[in-house]
Design a protein around this motif. Structure first.
Motif, PDB file in Angstrom:
ATOM      1  N   HIS A  20      -2.511   3.690  25.486  1.00  0.00           N
ATOM      2  CA  HIS A  20      -3.602   3.658  24.504  1.00  0.00           C
ATOM      3  C   HIS A  20      -4.004   2.213  24.285  1.00  0.00           C
ATOM      4  N   LEU A  21      -5.306   1.975  24.228  1.00  0.00           N
ATOM      5  CA  LEU A  21      -5.765   0.671  23.776  1.00  0.00           C
ATOM      6  C   LEU A  21      -5.582   0.612  22.273  1.00  0.00           C
ATOM      7  N   CYS A  22      -5.470  -0.573  21.762  1.00  0.00           N
ATOM      8  CA  CYS A  22      -5.175  -0.782  20.350  1.00  0.00           C
ATOM      9  C   CYS A  22      -6.180  -1.772  19.768  1.00  0.00           C
ATOM     10  N   THR A  23      -6.044  -2.022  18.503  1.00  0.00           N
ATOM     11  CA  THR A  23      -6.784  -3.113  17.883  1.00  0.00           C
ATOM     12  C   THR A  23      -5.782  -4.065  17.250  1.00  0.00           C
ATOM     13  N   LEU A  24      -6.165  -5.324  17.221  1.00  0.00           N
ATOM     14  CA  LEU A  24      -5.403  -6.358  16.517  1.00  0.00           C
ATOM     15  C   LEU A  24      -6.331  -6.922  15.457  1.00  0.00           C
ATOM     16  N   THR A  25      -5.857  -6.943  14.233  1.00  0.00           N
ATOM     17  CA  THR A  25      -6.614  -7.529  13.135  1.00  0.00           C
ATOM     18  C   THR A  25      -5.921  -8.808  12.694  1.00  0.00           C
ATOM     19  N   THR A  26      -6.655  -9.913  12.766  1.00  0.00           N
ATOM     20  CA  THR A  26      -6.200 -11.190  12.225  1.00  0.00           C
ATOM     21  C   THR A  26      -7.168 -11.567  11.115  1.00  0.00           C
ATOM     22  N   LEU A  27      -6.818 -12.574  10.355  1.00  0.00           N
ATOM     23  CA  LEU A  27      -7.689 -13.030   9.276  1.00  0.00           C
ATOM     24  C   LEU A  27      -8.278 -14.381   9.618  1.00  0.00           C
ATOM     25  N   ARG A  28      -9.597 -14.483   9.479  1.00  0.00           N
ATOM     26  CA  ARG A  28     -10.274 -15.757   9.661  1.00  0.00           C
ATOM     27  C   ARG A  28      -9.892 -16.678   8.507  1.00  0.00           C
ATOM     28  N   PRO A  29     -10.097 -17.980   8.656  1.00  0.00           N
ATOM     29  CA  PRO A  29      -9.762 -18.910   7.570  1.00  0.00           C
ATOM     30  C   PRO A  29     -10.449 -18.575   6.236  1.00  0.00           C
ATOM     31  N   ASP A  30     -11.620 -17.917   6.283  1.00  0.00           N
ATOM     32  CA  ASP A  30     -12.295 -17.553   5.033  1.00  0.00           C
ATOM     33  C   ASP A  30     -11.835 -16.196   4.496  1.00  0.00           C
ATOM     34  N   GLY A  31     -10.853 -15.572   5.149  1.00  0.00           N
ATOM     35  CA  GLY A  31     -10.285 -14.316   4.680  1.00  0.00           C
ATOM     36  C   GLY A  31     -10.904 -13.064   5.279  1.00  0.00           C
ATOM     37  N   ARG A  32     -12.018 -13.216   6.009  1.00  0.00           N
ATOM     38  CA  ARG A  32     -12.636 -12.041   6.625  1.00  0.00           C
ATOM     39  C   ARG A  32     -11.799 -11.567   7.812  1.00  0.00           C
ATOM     40  N   PRO A  33     -11.703 -10.233   7.998  1.00  0.00           N
ATOM     41  CA  PRO A  33     -10.926  -9.725   9.133  1.00  0.00           C
ATOM     42  C   PRO A  33     -11.646  -9.927  10.459  1.00  0.00           C
ATOM     43  N   HIS A  34     -10.864 -10.162  11.479  1.00  0.00           N
ATOM     44  CA  HIS A  34     -11.340 -10.274  12.864  1.00  0.00           C
ATOM     45  C   HIS A  34     -10.581  -9.194  13.632  1.00  0.00           C
ATOM     46  N   VAL A  35     -11.287  -8.176  14.121  1.00  0.00           N
ATOM     47  CA  VAL A  35     -10.662  -7.030  14.784  1.00  0.00           C
ATOM     48  C   VAL A  35     -11.117  -6.998  16.236  1.00  0.00           C
ATOM     49  N   VAL A  36     -10.153  -6.952  17.157  1.00  0.00           N
ATOM     50  CA  VAL A  36     -10.465  -6.942  18.582  1.00  0.00           C
ATOM     51  C   VAL A  36      -9.593  -5.930  19.323  1.00  0.00           C
ATOM     52  N   PRO A  37     -10.111  -5.375  20.427  1.00  0.00           N
ATOM     53  CA  PRO A  37      -9.293  -4.471  21.239  1.00  0.00           C
ATOM     54  C   PRO A  37      -8.267  -5.261  22.042  1.00  0.00           C
ATOM     55  N   VAL A  38      -7.059  -4.719  22.121  1.00  0.00           N
ATOM     56  CA  VAL A  38      -5.968  -5.375  22.848  1.00  0.00           C
ATOM     57  C   VAL A  38      -5.025  -4.316  23.413  1.00  0.00           C
ATOM     58  N   GLY A  39      -4.136  -4.757  24.275  1.00  0.00           N
ATOM     59  CA  GLY A  39      -2.991  -3.965  24.687  1.00  0.00           C
ATOM     60  C   GLY A  39      -1.793  -4.463  23.895  1.00  0.00           C
ATOM     61  N   VAL A  40      -0.950  -3.553  23.448  1.00  0.00           N
ATOM     62  CA  VAL A  40       0.216  -3.913  22.633  1.00  0.00           C
ATOM     63  C   VAL A  40       1.460  -3.298  23.251  1.00  0.00           C
ATOM     64  N   THR A  41       2.527  -4.073  23.277  1.00  0.00           N
ATOM     65  CA  THR A  41       3.822  -3.530  23.679  1.00  0.00           C
ATOM     66  C   THR A  41       4.793  -3.686  22.516  1.00  0.00           C
ATOM     67  N   ILE A  42       5.731  -2.760  22.458  1.00  0.00           N
ATOM     68  CA  ILE A  42       6.672  -2.694  21.349  1.00  0.00           C
ATOM     69  C   ILE A  42       8.093  -2.862  21.871  1.00  0.00           C
ATOM     70  N   ASP A  43       8.892  -3.619  21.141  1.00  0.00           N
ATOM     71  CA  ASP A  43      10.323  -3.716  21.385  1.00  0.00           C
ATOM     72  C   ASP A  43      10.987  -3.210  20.108  1.00  0.00           C
ATOM     73  N   ALA A  44      11.327  -1.934  20.098  1.00  0.00           N
ATOM     74  CA  ALA A  44      11.882  -1.319  18.893  1.00  0.00           C
ATOM     75  C   ALA A  44      13.218  -1.949  18.491  1.00  0.00           C
ATOM     76  N   ALA A  45      14.000  -2.355  19.474  1.00  0.00           N
ATOM     77  CA  ALA A  45      15.321  -2.920  19.162  1.00  0.00           C
ATOM     78  C   ALA A  45      15.218  -4.195  18.331  1.00  0.00           C
ATOM     79  N   THR A  46      14.195  -4.997  18.600  1.00  0.00           N
ATOM     80  CA  THR A  46      14.035  -6.254  17.858  1.00  0.00           C
ATOM     81  C   THR A  46      12.983  -6.171  16.758  1.00  0.00           C
ATOM     82  N   GLY A  47      12.284  -5.026  16.672  1.00  0.00           N
ATOM     83  CA  GLY A  47      11.241  -4.889  15.666  1.00  0.00           C
ATOM     84  C   GLY A  47      10.065  -5.811  15.932  1.00  0.00           C
ATOM     85  N   THR A  48       9.697  -5.917  17.218  1.00  0.00           N
ATOM     86  CA  THR A  48       8.669  -6.868  17.641  1.00  0.00           C
ATOM     87  C   THR A  48       7.563  -6.155  18.408  1.00  0.00           C
TER      88      THR A  48
END
Length: 145
Positions: A20-48
């Motif tokens: 599945h493609l995902c989205t990543l939301t970061t915050l711009r310096p002025d507090g507005r959200p920046h949302v972009v499509p990304v690929g995400v991988t999970i490491d459940a053992a490390t919570g990362t």
């Protein structure tokens, strides 16, 4: 010690291992959200969670410009199933970490990106996991007959 994702039901982690493609939301310096499509991988053992990207990207700039912990969220949706992970991001440039993240990306998305000397990893320490990954699908009229 359990972390936010390892304490979720098996279906939750299985959902994060599907393609599945995902989205990543970061915050711009002025507090507005920046949302972009990304690929995400999970490491459940490390919570990362990890996102590979270019160091010149806006998402990286937002994380580096954060005044304090860089709070982010990643989300994926498939019909009525969804999952969101929230946490604190850091930008990792270490070659071994980048190579590991690329390999994990290749495993999940069944393709390995071309080499890129500008590649970095957005590494997210997961603090909160939420979502609905199990659905009971209603029967269709034909199936009920």
């Amino acid at each position: 010690m359990p972390n936010a994702i390892s304490s979720q039901p098996d279906s939750y982690l299985e959902f994060w291992n599907e393609y599945h493609l995902c989205t990543l939301t970061t915050l711009r310096p002025d507090g507005r959200p920046h949302v972009v499509p990304v690929g995400v991988t999970i490491d459940a053992a490390t919570g990362t969670a990890r996102v590979i990207t270019r160091k010149s990207s806006k998402k990286v700039a937002n994380i580096l410009a954060s005044d304090g912990p860089a709070r982010v969220a990643v989300c994926q949706v498939d019909g009525g199933r969804w999952a969101t992970l929230e946490g604190v991001a850091e930008v990792i440039t270490d070659v071994a970490t980048v190579e590991d993240a690329v390999a994990r990306y290749g495993e999940r998305y069944r393709r390995t990106p071309a080499p890129d000397p500008e590649r970095v990893v957005v590494q997210i320490s997961i603090e909160r996991a939420m979502g609905q990954t199990l659905l009971t699908r209603p029967q269709t009229a034909q199936a009920a007959a």
